[in-house]
Design a protein around this motif. Structure first.
Motif, PDB file in Angstrom:
ATOM      1  N   LYS B 319       0.842  -1.194   0.000  1.00  0.00           N
ATOM      2  CA  LYS B 319       0.000   0.000   0.000  1.00  0.00           C
ATOM      3  C   LYS B 319       0.874   1.240   0.000  1.00  0.00           C
ATOM      4  O   LYS B 319       1.726   1.406   0.872  1.00  0.00           O
ATOM      5  N   GLU B 324      -2.256   3.920   5.547  1.00  0.00           N
ATOM      6  CA  GLU B 324      -2.201   2.476   5.748  1.00  0.00           C
ATOM      7  C   GLU B 324      -1.002   2.087   6.615  1.00  0.00           C
ATOM      8  O   GLU B 324      -1.076   1.180   7.437  1.00  0.00           O
ATOM      9  N   LYS B 398     -10.950   7.884  11.635  1.00  0.00           N
ATOM     10  CA  LYS B 398     -11.716   7.164  10.609  1.00  0.00           C
ATOM     11  C   LYS B 398     -11.096   7.349   9.222  1.00  0.00           C
ATOM     12  O   LYS B 398     -10.985   6.387   8.451  1.00  0.00           O
ATOM     13  N   TYR B 401      -7.966   5.179   9.107  1.00  0.00           N
ATOM     14  CA  TYR B 401      -8.248   3.735   9.069  1.00  0.00           C
ATOM     15  C   TYR B 401      -8.998   3.298   7.821  1.00  0.00           C
ATOM     16  O   TYR B 401      -8.794   2.188   7.329  1.00  0.00           O
ATOM     17  N   THR B 402      -9.906   4.126   7.326  1.00  0.00           N
ATOM     18  CA  THR B 402     -10.781   3.641   6.247  1.00  0.00           C
ATOM     19  C   THR B 402     -10.761   4.508   4.991  1.00  0.00           C
ATOM     20  O   THR B 402     -11.347   4.130   3.990  1.00  0.00           O
ATOM     21  N   GLY B 403     -10.097   5.659   5.057  1.00  0.00           N
ATOM     22  CA  GLY B 403     -10.162   6.586   3.931  1.00  0.00           C
ATOM     23  C   GLY B 403      -9.145   6.291   2.844  1.00  0.00           C
ATOM     24  O   GLY B 403      -8.311   5.388   2.958  1.00  0.00           O
ATOM     25  N   ASP B 404      -9.251   7.050   1.767  1.00  0.00           N
ATOM     26  CA  ASP B 404      -8.255   6.957   0.699  1.00  0.00           C
ATOM     27  C   ASP B 404      -8.146   8.300  -0.006  1.00  0.00           C
ATOM     28  O   ASP B 404      -8.632   9.313   0.500  1.00  0.00           O
ATOM     29  N   ASP B 405      -7.481   8.301  -1.156  1.00  0.00           N
ATOM     30  CA  ASP B 405      -7.218   9.553  -1.866  1.00  0.00           C
ATOM     31  C   ASP B 405      -8.496  10.348  -2.160  1.00  0.00           C
ATOM     32  O   ASP B 405      -8.446  11.565  -2.300  1.00  0.00           O
ATOM     33  N   ARG B 406      -9.643   9.651  -2.234  1.00  0.00           N
ATOM     34  CA  ARG B 406     -10.886  10.366  -2.527  1.00  0.00           C
ATOM     35  C   ARG B 406     -11.297  11.302  -1.406  1.00  0.00           C
ATOM     36  O   ARG B 406     -12.125  12.181  -1.589  1.00  0.00           O
TER      37      ARG B 406
END
Lengths: 419, 419
Positions: B319, B324, B398, B401-406
């Motif tokens: 990743k 991450e 949050k 732990y759960t997000g990304d580039d968006r």
């Protein structure tokens, strides 16, 4: 012949734990949602049907999540350094309480169902909350998307805050009501769901077991997740010889199809008993770590022939995509190997198998592309530079390790394209 | 006053390991890219300047990746169940070889730079490949995006396939050429990069150390990653008292700013020596597991006062997003806690700190929002339902732990919006 689905692409699935079956540039044909066969050339009898050609994309079985708490989805990734009980009391119970509000339940379950669909979890075993009405809203949200699932109203009548538990009578009546409404032929079906032994009175467990047997409804719960919890169960149920026996003596352990989350700590005879009864384990690797329960010995359970699927365990686990659970299952087994060289880490094919066919078996013939299996499929699109430079298996591994919902360009359940 | 940047939102960062500094609905003011202060109300002298108001969004320091192989980015997530040497020979070296082709290098490095930008890695220490021209292409790709980085041509003149190594002379000349081109004031700067001790002759190491000292250029490499590698180093360099000494005796260990990846196995005196020399460790949690090296004892090194940042170690790690790596650093420390209750897991604030300020210190004052720090920032956007129901710290957790580039809607380096 009616209801023929034909899709074409690079087909990959695991019939066995040991290896992938790869059919490059081939056709899957399904009739009434069940797979008839995979063909390199389309047989003449199917030539008149429409073919959805996905070109160089990869077609894999849909993901199966054997353990997820829909009512906790909103808080996934929150409070992750809290201890279990503090996390339940400060976050989880307060959130689950909100599902008594129908408007909130509609908003939150719609978001949950959207997310399941987007990440390709086409079948799942779901804990809702203790609200009967809220649980009904979840049934409807999933049905609207065309997803397959077992959904359980969470039964709890003791040992939790008053605002989240019910009387035994209300808990049973609500459960019965949902069973009557949804026990038919749809893709979203009821499942008996005692939260876990400690939040259930003996009376509740007995009546739930009776309901399961009477209606032939499957069962889900948690077992042997952490040492403190196991000790607590021993204190509350001194007459039972084990945690498993608390369920088993109440017809909640294999009398109907049963899936138990975690099962991190199993004695030899418990492993053997679970095998005999055909009880499924939902292995939840991220949750194992996040709440510091321990690491389930996946290799050992595979070798002992247990039925195993993967669970995201949102929100003990933070990631809802089952590709993440597949990766973490491999990683945890590598960690056990680092600690003890005689422990053989699980292979990529094994982790993929348990995340598709392993868990899929709980729903009948799903999770594979063998003849007679339900055509539950995801179409995976990767970047051109990757597709040009790597094998199908390498590309699939890359999707599992680094991809997300943006790489899934089509989803089928029982032969029907649902997204 | 010129070059004033003012952004407004919910500001969160870690000045120390122990806790987050949170400034709700506040202004960060930077002059010429350096932070002047954080204000609840905008001071009158800044009132005439434009304010970028991010409303209820969260503003955090940019992520810092202290160890990433740009030439391996394409294969991230591929071959993850291979052993290290097999993985290098079957995948990695063949891929790195392709960077001798300028067209390929342009395509692949453009994709890499795009990805770094999208996931919010605003500063990084990067291994390119052994190709001088290819490495120059990487410098340009990063400069075009406005990202900050140290970029190293990979030096290797032995113990690897002939198609990937160079003569000592060519390796040094190419390195010198890149130093001369890029040693100026830009955000993308050269770093001396012996791949690791075993692929270097003594002559190469000596000349690299001389270059580092002569030009005042920092150094990056790998050290004490796994037991077999450490044994190999002992065999190849019998005159050196340790792996560290191989670098140290050649002016490649703290004579100029130095970052070493992994450092999983350190003796007590080595820990002390690294602390004395101020050598940074790039902790690469996913890579620790994926290639089964071991688990670096992060808590122990924090307690001993070592300088630590996080590395994605793409493609040993799969990743590239540093959120991450932050999560996995917490998870690995929890696993060490599961194995040994006396080992205290790292807190979320600690992992966030090492992923921002900890690694950021390698670039000077970056990775925090204290006065005088570079305004390297990410603006985080989450869902309305989350923002309405949770605290800023919960929302940030949050995202990690759960997000990304968006979820990243704006990126700033030294006060300049770059994406």
């Amino acid at each position: 012949m009616k209801n023929i689905t034909i899709i074409k692409g690079n087909i990959a699935y695991t019939k066995t734990l040991e290896k992938f079956e790869i059919h490059e540039d081939s056709f899957i044909v399904a009739k009434d949602g069940k797979i008839e066969g995979i063909y390199a050339d389309i047989p003449s009898k199917y030539r008149s049907f429409e073919i959805e050609d996905y070109g160089d994309r990869i077609i894999i079985p849909g993901f199966v999540d054997l353990h997820v708490h829909a009512a906790q989805y909103m808080q996934s990734g929150i409070g992750m350094t809290r201890q279990l009980l503090e996390w339940l009391n400060d976050y989880t119970y307060n959130l689950e309480r909100k599902f008594q509000d129908e408007e909130f339940a509609e908003m939150a379950y719609e978001a949950f169902a959207d997310k399941l669909l987007s990440v390709g979890t086409l079948r799942s075993c779901i804990f809702a909350s203790s609200s009967t009405k809220g649980t009904q809203i979840l049934f409807e949200a999933l049905r609207k998307k065309g997803l397959g699932a077992y959904v359980g109203k969470v039964n709890m009548d003791t040992n939790a805050p008053g605002f989240i538990i019910e009387s035994t009578k209300n808990s049973i009546e609500g459960t019965k009501q949902l069973i009557e409404m949804y026990k038919g032929e749809g893709l979203v079906k009821p499942i008996i769901t005692p939260r876990f032994a400690p939040t259930s009175t003996k009376g509740l467990l007995k009546e739930l077991g009776d309901l399961a047997v009477k209606y032939g409804i499957p069962v889900q719960s948690h077992v042997n997740e952490n040492r403190e919890e196991m000790e607590w169960v021993r204190e509350i149920f001194p007459d039972n010889k084990s945690y498993i026996d608390v369920y088993d003596s109440n017809s909640l352990f294999g009398q109907t199809p049963t899936v138990m989350a975690h099962a991190i700590y199993l004695e030899e005879e418990e492993i053997e008993y679970m095998r005999e009864k055909g009880v499924f384990i939902a292995h939840c690797p991220d949750s194992n770590i996040n709440v510091r329960s321990g690491i389930m010995p996946l290799r050992k359970y595979i070798d002992r022939g247990l039925k195993i699927g993967l669970g995201s365990d949102v929100a003990g686990g933070h990631k809802i995509g089952m590709n993440e659970a597949i990766v973490r299952a491999v990683q945890l087994s590598k960690i056990l190997n680092i600690m003890d060289k005689s422990y053989r880490p699980v292979e990529f094919s094994e982790a993929f198998y348990i995340g598709t066919k392993g868990g899929g078996e709980f729903f009948g013939n799903t999770g594979s592309f063998e003849d007679g299996y339900s055509l539950d499929a995801l179409v995976i699109e990767d970047e051109k530079a990757i597709a040009q430079n790597y094998s199908i298996l390498d590309r699939l591994e890359k999707f599992i390790y680094t991809g997300d919902d943006r790489n899934i360009c089509a989803r089928y359940v029982e032969g029907v394209k649902i997204g």
